[in-house]
Design an enzyme around this catalytic site. Structure first.
Site, PDB file in Angstrom:
ATOM      1  N   ASN A  12      47.215  57.221  55.595  1.00 13.78           N
ATOM      2  CA  ASN A  12      47.116  56.656  54.174  1.00 13.78           C
ATOM      3  C   ASN A  12      46.675  58.032  53.452  1.00 13.78           C
ATOM      4  O   ASN A  12      45.857  59.023  54.073  1.00 13.78           O
ATOM      5  CB  ASN A  12      44.898  56.395  54.649  1.00 13.78           C
ATOM      6  CG  ASN A  12      44.242  55.981  53.398  1.00 13.78           C
ATOM      7  OD1 ASN A  12      44.588  56.508  52.079  1.00 13.78           O
ATOM      8  ND2 ASN A  12      43.897  54.670  53.400  1.00 13.78           N
ATOM      9  N   HIS A  15      44.287  60.834  49.666  1.00 19.82           N
ATOM     10  CA  HIS A  15      43.543  61.696  49.438  1.00 19.82           C
ATOM     11  C   HIS A  15      44.649  63.115  48.693  1.00 19.82           C
ATOM     12  O   HIS A  15      44.558  64.139  47.981  1.00 19.82           O
ATOM     13  CB  HIS A  15      42.545  62.009  49.781  1.00 19.82           C
ATOM     14  CG  HIS A  15      42.060  61.209  50.426  1.00 19.82           C
ATOM     15  ND1 HIS A  15      40.723  61.137  48.513  1.00 19.82           N
ATOM     16  CD2 HIS A  15      40.920  60.080  51.126  1.00 19.82           C
ATOM     17  CE1 HIS A  15      39.978  59.776  49.237  1.00 19.82           C
ATOM     18  NE2 HIS A  15      40.163  58.947  50.666  1.00 19.82           N
ATOM     19  N   HIS A  48      45.433  52.960  49.285  1.00 21.97           N
ATOM     20  CA  HIS A  48      44.659  52.071  48.753  1.00 21.97           C
ATOM     21  C   HIS A  48      44.301  52.127  47.044  1.00 21.97           C
ATOM     22  O   HIS A  48      44.553  52.782  46.345  1.00 21.97           O
ATOM     23  CB  HIS A  48      42.964  52.077  49.064  1.00 21.97           C
ATOM     24  CG  HIS A  48      41.905  51.662  48.008  1.00 21.97           C
ATOM     25  ND1 HIS A  48      40.090  51.891  49.512  1.00 21.97           N
ATOM     26  CD2 HIS A  48      41.853  50.262  47.863  1.00 21.97           C
ATOM     27  CE1 HIS A  48      39.529  50.699  48.277  1.00 21.97           C
ATOM     28  NE2 HIS A  48      40.782  49.721  48.079  1.00 21.97           N
ATOM     29  N   ARG A  50      42.426  51.041  43.885  1.00 23.31           N
ATOM     30  CA  ARG A  50      41.271  51.196  43.281  1.00 23.31           C
ATOM     31  C   ARG A  50      41.192  50.552  42.416  1.00 23.31           C
ATOM     32  O   ARG A  50      42.500  50.741  41.755  1.00 23.31           O
ATOM     33  CB  ARG A  50      40.150  52.185  43.841  1.00 23.31           C
ATOM     34  CG  ARG A  50      39.945  52.665  45.601  1.00 23.31           C
ATOM     35  CD  ARG A  50      39.303  53.475  45.960  1.00 23.31           C
ATOM     36  NE  ARG A  50      37.600  53.557  45.542  1.00 23.31           N
ATOM     37  CZ  ARG A  50      36.793  52.885  45.920  1.00 23.31           C
ATOM     38  NH1 ARG A  50      36.854  53.174  47.531  1.00 23.31           N
ATOM     39  NH2 ARG A  50      35.489  52.219  45.774  1.00 23.31           N
ATOM     40  N   ARG A  54      41.227  55.893  40.911  1.00 20.75           N
ATOM     41  CA  ARG A  54      40.836  57.243  40.613  1.00 20.75           C
ATOM     42  C   ARG A  54      41.776  58.050  41.708  1.00 20.75           C
ATOM     43  O   ARG A  54      41.753  59.196  41.898  1.00 20.75           O
ATOM     44  CB  ARG A  54      39.282  57.193  42.010  1.00 20.75           C
ATOM     45  CG  ARG A  54      39.229  56.657  43.081  1.00 20.75           C
ATOM     46  CD  ARG A  54      37.898  56.899  44.144  1.00 20.75           C
ATOM     47  NE  ARG A  54      36.688  56.088  43.579  1.00 20.75           N
ATOM     48  CZ  ARG A  54      36.304  56.172  43.877  1.00 20.75           C
ATOM     49  NH1 ARG A  54      35.699  56.448  45.387  1.00 20.75           N
ATOM     50  NH2 ARG A  54      35.061  55.034  43.528  1.00 20.75           N
ATOM     51  N   GLU A  75      45.775  48.389  50.466  1.00 17.77           N
ATOM     52  CA  GLU A  75      44.670  47.680  50.921  1.00 17.77           C
ATOM     53  C   GLU A  75      43.625  47.870  49.148  1.00 17.77           C
ATOM     54  O   GLU A  75      44.459  48.357  48.004  1.00 17.77           O
ATOM     55  CB  GLU A  75      43.412  49.434  50.886  1.00 17.77           C
ATOM     56  CG  GLU A  75      43.986  49.251  52.585  1.00 17.77           C
ATOM     57  CD  GLU A  75      42.865  50.549  52.642  1.00 17.77           C
ATOM     58  OE1 GLU A  75      42.173  51.664  51.961  1.00 17.77           O
ATOM     59  OE2 GLU A  75      43.202  51.919  54.070  1.00 17.77           O
ATOM     60  N   THR A 105      33.146  56.449  49.094  1.00 17.05           N
ATOM     61  CA  THR A 105      34.751  55.793  49.658  1.00 17.05           C
ATOM     62  C   THR A 105      34.349  54.265  49.962  1.00 17.05           C
ATOM     63  O   THR A 105      33.061  54.408  50.306  1.00 17.05           O
ATOM     64  CB  THR A 105      35.150  56.586  51.122  1.00 17.05           C
ATOM     65  OG1 THR A 105      35.904  55.921  51.948  1.00 17.05           O
ATOM     66  CG2 THR A 105      33.907  56.784  52.115  1.00 17.05           C
ATOM     67  N   THR A 106      35.096  53.745  50.782  1.00 19.71           N
ATOM     68  CA  THR A 106      34.419  52.187  51.092  1.00 19.71           C
ATOM     69  C   THR A 106      33.624  51.965  52.238  1.00 19.71           C
ATOM     70  O   THR A 106      33.720  52.726  53.508  1.00 19.71           O
ATOM     71  CB  THR A 106      35.776  51.676  52.239  1.00 19.71           C
ATOM     72  OG1 THR A 106      37.109  51.790  51.239  1.00 19.71           O
ATOM     73  CG2 THR A 106      35.805  49.926  52.112  1.00 19.71           C
ATOM     74  N   GLU A 156      40.292  44.353  60.092  1.00 15.76           N
ATOM     75  CA  GLU A 156      40.490  45.898  60.717  1.00 15.76           C
ATOM     76  C   GLU A 156      39.221  46.070  60.939  1.00 15.76           C
ATOM     77  O   GLU A 156      38.518  46.135  60.266  1.00 15.76           O
ATOM     78  CB  GLU A 156      40.620  46.918  59.921  1.00 15.76           C
ATOM     79  CG  GLU A 156      40.797  48.593  59.827  1.00 15.76           C
ATOM     80  CD  GLU A 156      42.047  49.279  59.013  1.00 15.76           C
ATOM     81  OE1 GLU A 156      42.591  48.362  58.900  1.00 15.76           O
ATOM     82  OE2 GLU A 156      41.898  50.444  58.798  1.00 15.76           O
ATOM     83  N   HIS A 199      38.241  54.693  59.510  1.00 17.55           N
ATOM     84  CA  HIS A 199      37.724  55.111  58.591  1.00 17.55           C
ATOM     85  C   HIS A 199      36.836  56.090  59.247  1.00 17.55           C
ATOM     86  O   HIS A 199      36.324  55.699  60.113  1.00 17.55           O
ATOM     87  CB  HIS A 199      36.422  54.057  58.266  1.00 17.55           C
ATOM     88  CG  HIS A 199      36.061  54.922  56.786  1.00 17.55           C
ATOM     89  ND1 HIS A 199      35.426  55.405  56.810  1.00 17.55           N
ATOM     90  CD2 HIS A 199      36.639  54.208  55.450  1.00 17.55           C
ATOM     91  CE1 HIS A 199      35.172  55.760  55.111  1.00 17.55           C
ATOM     92  NE2 HIS A 199      35.664  55.291  54.351  1.00 17.55           N
ATOM     93  N   GLY A 200      37.331  57.245  58.785  1.00 14.04           N
ATOM     94  CA  GLY A 200      36.353  58.525  58.821  1.00 14.04           C
ATOM     95  C   GLY A 200      36.864  58.955  60.576  1.00 14.04           C
ATOM     96  O   GLY A 200      36.522  59.917  61.637  1.00 14.04           O
ATOM     97  N   TYR A 222      42.081  60.636  55.327  1.00 16.79           N
ATOM     98  CA  TYR A 222      40.703  61.707  55.215  1.00 16.79           C
ATOM     99  C   TYR A 222      41.205  63.197  55.828  1.00 16.79           C
ATOM    100  O   TYR A 222      41.448  64.739  55.505  1.00 16.79           O
ATOM    101  CB  TYR A 222      39.163  61.737  54.940  1.00 16.79           C
ATOM    102  CG  TYR A 222      38.789  62.704  54.355  1.00 16.79           C
ATOM    103  CD1 TYR A 222      39.130  62.755  52.892  1.00 16.79           C
ATOM    104  CD2 TYR A 222      37.338  63.470  54.286  1.00 16.79           C
ATOM    105  CE1 TYR A 222      38.052  63.859  51.975  1.00 16.79           C
ATOM    106  CE2 TYR A 222      36.727  64.165  54.378  1.00 16.79           C
ATOM    107  CZ  TYR A 222      37.167  64.407  52.606  1.00 16.79           C
ATOM    108  OH  TYR A 222      36.158  65.764  51.700  1.00 16.79           O
TER     109      TYR A 222
HETATM  110  N1  PXP Z   1      40.823  52.131  56.659  1.00 14.59           N
HETATM  111  C1  PXP Z   1      40.164  50.995  55.364  1.00 14.59           C
HETATM  112  C2  PXP Z   1      40.193  50.002  55.255  1.00 14.59           C
HETATM  113  C3  PXP Z   1      40.158  52.441  54.722  1.00 14.59           C
HETATM  114  O1  PXP Z   1      39.823  52.173  53.473  1.00 14.59           O
HETATM  115  C4  PXP Z   1      40.190  53.911  54.905  1.00 14.59           C
HETATM  116  C5  PXP Z   1      39.256  54.280  53.668  1.00 14.59           C
HETATM  117  O2  PXP Z   1      40.452  53.872  52.685  1.00 14.59           O
HETATM  118  C6  PXP Z   1      40.451  53.881  55.787  1.00 14.59           C
HETATM  119  C7  PXP Z   1      40.993  52.904  57.305  1.00 14.59           C
HETATM  120  C8  PXP Z   1      40.861  55.477  56.594  1.00 14.59           C
HETATM  121  O3  PXP Z   1      39.645  56.112  56.474  1.00 14.59           O
HETATM  122  P1  PXP Z   1      39.949  58.104  55.944  1.00 14.59           P
HETATM  123  O4  PXP Z   1      40.469  58.249  54.993  1.00 14.59           O
HETATM  124  O5  PXP Z   1      38.416  57.684  56.334  1.00 14.59           O
HETATM  125  O6  PXP Z   1      40.413  57.851  57.087  1.00 14.59           O
END
Ligand code: PXP
Length: 255
Positions: A12, A15, A48, A50, A54, A75, A105-106, A156, A199-200, A222
């Site tokens: 992703n 950032h 993503h 948004r 942003r 996304e 964040t989401t 997901e 995520h994370g 991230y």
């Molecule tokens: N998957 C989805 C659906 C997300 O919305 C995000 C964050 O944009 C991620 C994965 C990636 O998360 P991270 O940036 O925390 O690794």
């Protein structure tokens, strides 16, 4: 046990755009980051768009689609505007996520069970356009069952709460979240869905989750963009792939 599914890494690049937008210029370019990630072994790129733009902007999505050689995972929130943009962009995949302007964040998963009437035509339009739809949800049996009913081919699983608990050392919460994720992955697969997670995630949590044989793809952003500051994006992708391979090799039947 049969051989586990191959495990893909989606990088992703949101950032990279966050950093670019901090100075309102053209650098660092998220498309250049996507190309570097692919060169180092990423299987796909996630971005993503948004509603508040942003980080990723419309022209980033257009350029990503035009310039990368691997699948683009777009996304977005389930809005008419985003549907129009995604149908025009024609990405390989769309991942529908909940969106609130005030969040950093989401924060949670999509309420597929509560919003099935709104989501149904949306998913159908994307399916008809040949775009693979994924629903970003908590590992909750109600949400998983409804995702299958709505004929979204992919879910997901939101790993944010688990990753936060692991990093903060909240062992009991981390264990409970982990059990939900493992069970959700099993349920999703049993319902005929392709199961992704994200995520994370960092190296350690990616290695742990790679040992769930039902998971086909991890989407990570991230942490990798942060690590890239110290070792470069290519090296970060290689280390992440190595962590995933170590995790996958623990699955019975893995090569
Ligand atoms: N998957 C989805 C659906 C997300 O919305 C995000 C964050 O944009 C991620 C994965 C990636 O998360 P991270 O940036 O925390 O690794």
């Amino acid at each position: 046990m049969s051989k586990p599914l191959p495990l893909r890494l989606g990088v992703n690049v949101d950032h990279v755009a966050t950093l670019r937008n901090a100075r309102a210029g053209a650098r660092p370019d998220p498309v250049r980051a996507a190309l570097a990630a692919i060169e180092a072994g990423a299987d796909g790129i996630t971005a993503h768009l948004r509603e508040d733009r942003r980080h990723i902007r419309d022209e980033d999505m257009t350029r990503l689609k035009a310039e990368i050689s691997k699948p683009l995972n777009f996304e977005m929130a389930a809005t008419d505007d985003m549907l129009r943009i995604s149908l025009a962009t024609k990405p390989h995949a769309v991942c529908l996520v909940p969106e609130r302007r005030e969040e950093l964040t989401t924060e949670g998963g999509l309420d597929v069970a509560g919003q099935h009437n709104v989501l149904k035509p949306f998913i159908a339009r994307l399916n008809d356009a040949g775009i693979r739809v994924s629903l970003f949800i908590a590992a909750d049996p109600r949400q998983i069952e409804m995702a299958a009913k709505l004929q979204a081919p992919v879910i997901e699983i939101h790993t944010g709460a688990w990753c936060d608990a692991v990093v903060d050392g909240h062992t009991a919460k981390a264990d409970a979240e982990w059990r939900r994720i493992a069970e959700g992955a099993r349920l999703g697969r049993a319902a005929g869905l392709e199961v992704h997670a994200g995520h994370g995630l960092d190296y350690a949590t990616a290695e742990t989750i790679a040992a769930l044989p039902e998971i086909a793809e991890l989407n990570i952003g991230y942490f990798m963009v942060g690590e890239a500051i110290f070792v470069g994006l290519g090296e970060t992708v290689r280390q992440m792939r190595a962590a995933m391979t170590r995790g996958r090799s623990k699955v019975e039947g893995a090569a």
